[in-house]
Scaffold this motif. Sequence first.
Motif, mmCIF file in Angstrom:
data_model
loop_
_atom_site.group_PDB
_atom_site.id
_atom_site.type_symbol
_atom_site.label_atom_id
_atom_site.label_comp_id
_atom_site.label_asym_id
_atom_site.label_seq_id
_atom_site.Cartn_x
_atom_site.Cartn_y
_atom_site.Cartn_z
ATOM 1 N N GLN A 6 2.382 1.917 -3.434
ATOM 2 C CA GLN A 6 1.393 2.453 -4.381
ATOM 3 C C GLN A 6 1.038 3.899 -4.055
ATOM 4 N N ARG A 7 0.870 4.165 -2.766
ATOM 5 C CA ARG A 7 0.501 5.533 -2.358
ATOM 6 C C ARG A 7 1.636 6.506 -2.659
ATOM 7 N N ASN A 8 2.874 6.097 -2.392
ATOM 8 C CA ASN A 8 4.017 6.957 -2.687
ATOM 9 C C ASN A 8 4.132 7.240 -4.186
ATOM 10 N N LEU A 27 -4.137 2.625 3.497
ATOM 11 C CA LEU A 27 -3.023 2.883 4.402
ATOM 12 C C LEU A 27 -3.489 2.853 5.855
ATOM 13 N N TRP A 72 -6.460 5.210 -1.442
ATOM 14 C CA TRP A 72 -5.205 4.711 -0.880
ATOM 15 C C TRP A 72 -4.997 5.181 0.551
ATOM 16 N N ASP A 73 -5.581 6.323 0.915
ATOM 17 C CA ASP A 73 -5.570 6.749 2.315
ATOM 18 C C ASP A 73 -6.289 5.718 3.184
ATOM 19 N N VAL A 121 0.838 -1.207 0.000
ATOM 20 C CA VAL A 121 0.000 0.000 0.000
ATOM 21 C C VAL A 121 0.870 1.254 0.000
ATOM 22 N N LEU A 126 -6.516 9.097 -4.487
ATOM 23 C CA LEU A 126 -5.704 9.234 -3.281
ATOM 24 C C LEU A 126 -6.495 8.909 -2.014
ATOM 25 N N ARG A 130 -2.056 16.334 3.815
ATOM 26 C CA ARG A 130 -2.205 16.207 2.363
ATOM 27 C C ARG A 130 -1.345 17.228 1.609
ATOM 28 N N SER A 178 4.776 9.725 1.433
ATOM 29 C CA SER A 178 3.898 9.552 2.595
ATOM 30 C C SER A 178 4.630 9.963 3.871
#
Length: 389
Positions: A164-166, A198, A194-195, A161, A191, A272, A281
Amino acid sequence: MHVSHLSLVDFRSYAEVELPLDRGVTAFIGPNGQGKTNLIEAVGYLATLGSHRVAQDAPLVRLGAERAVVRANVVAGSEPDARAALLEIEITPGKTNRARINRAPASRPRDILGVLRTVLFAPEDLALVKGDPSDRRRYLDELLVARAPRFAGVRSDYERVLKQRNALLKSASAAMRARRGGAGTPDLSTLDVWDTHLARAGSELLAARLELIEALRPLVAKAYESVAATESGTSNVDIRLDYKSSLGPDVHLAADREHLAAALTDAAARMRKDELERGVSLIGPHRDDMVLSLGPMPAKGYASHGESWSFALALRLASYELLRTMGGDPVLILDDVFAELDAGRRHRLAELVSQADQVLVTAAVPADVPAALSGVRVDVSDGVVRRAA
């Protein structure tokens, strides 16, 4: 628990090794660079699927070989109820490693985790006190997996996760910079998704770490007292373990998954703008630390060399005691650690571990092995492993 036989094929410096092992103490003796640590590194790899010396698998494969094989017979319990299992891991850099249990293929390498449990002491352990937060996070997470192998999956999910988020934040950050130059607006619609991922994966890992530190606190304090005791019989030092979260000091840390998931979601929204600016992140367990304190001061930067060693040893001894509560002693591995200790700490550590089911020690010369750890001696020289008479 003990390893009764170790087999290596093309692992590190060894083309092939067949080594029977006994309960009790086995000391691997030989000059530096002869392959002593390679032997105990192989045992540790079967228990953790990682090396305490390198981060990648490539150095574990002998030069010129395509793959390495580590195989061990692991015996848990005592006669007549002893149970044996044959573990095998095939290490192929650049490809997925393959594992077997009792010669049957495992669906994933991590399926063998938990069959063999080890606690390893090494000179690198000083980094637990003096090193970066990543060293202490690794300590916590490896112990989590040793206690409950399912956390290998939790760690893997979180890392997936986070990656992917990064990637999304990096792309969005680049798009924002381009927008300042006249380009369009970046798409941030995914986003929030993915939050949520995470927060879900991160709360599971964070809660487990908090529970683990709570269990470790009394064990570390007791172990420090044992290792660092003076002639008067006490160290007279207040030992503390605290968790420093990226969520900030105002967030109450409790091992409640829903509470932590909500806190991570709120923090993601709050951060954010900064995350988009930096393209990475900034909240989550990957940014956390375990703070070690001696009295009112943090150990890092304030502890003496001897105090730092006592704290590092206490963390490993606490791991050992915690894993013992699961039934059976883990295999203790002491990799050239006695050469780093003063006479007092050397003696006290040897006394504390001497009664374990199996202790594997490496040393350059026999004199480095304390008398309390007398046992079987294996000489290692020029790539030859030979049990002494």
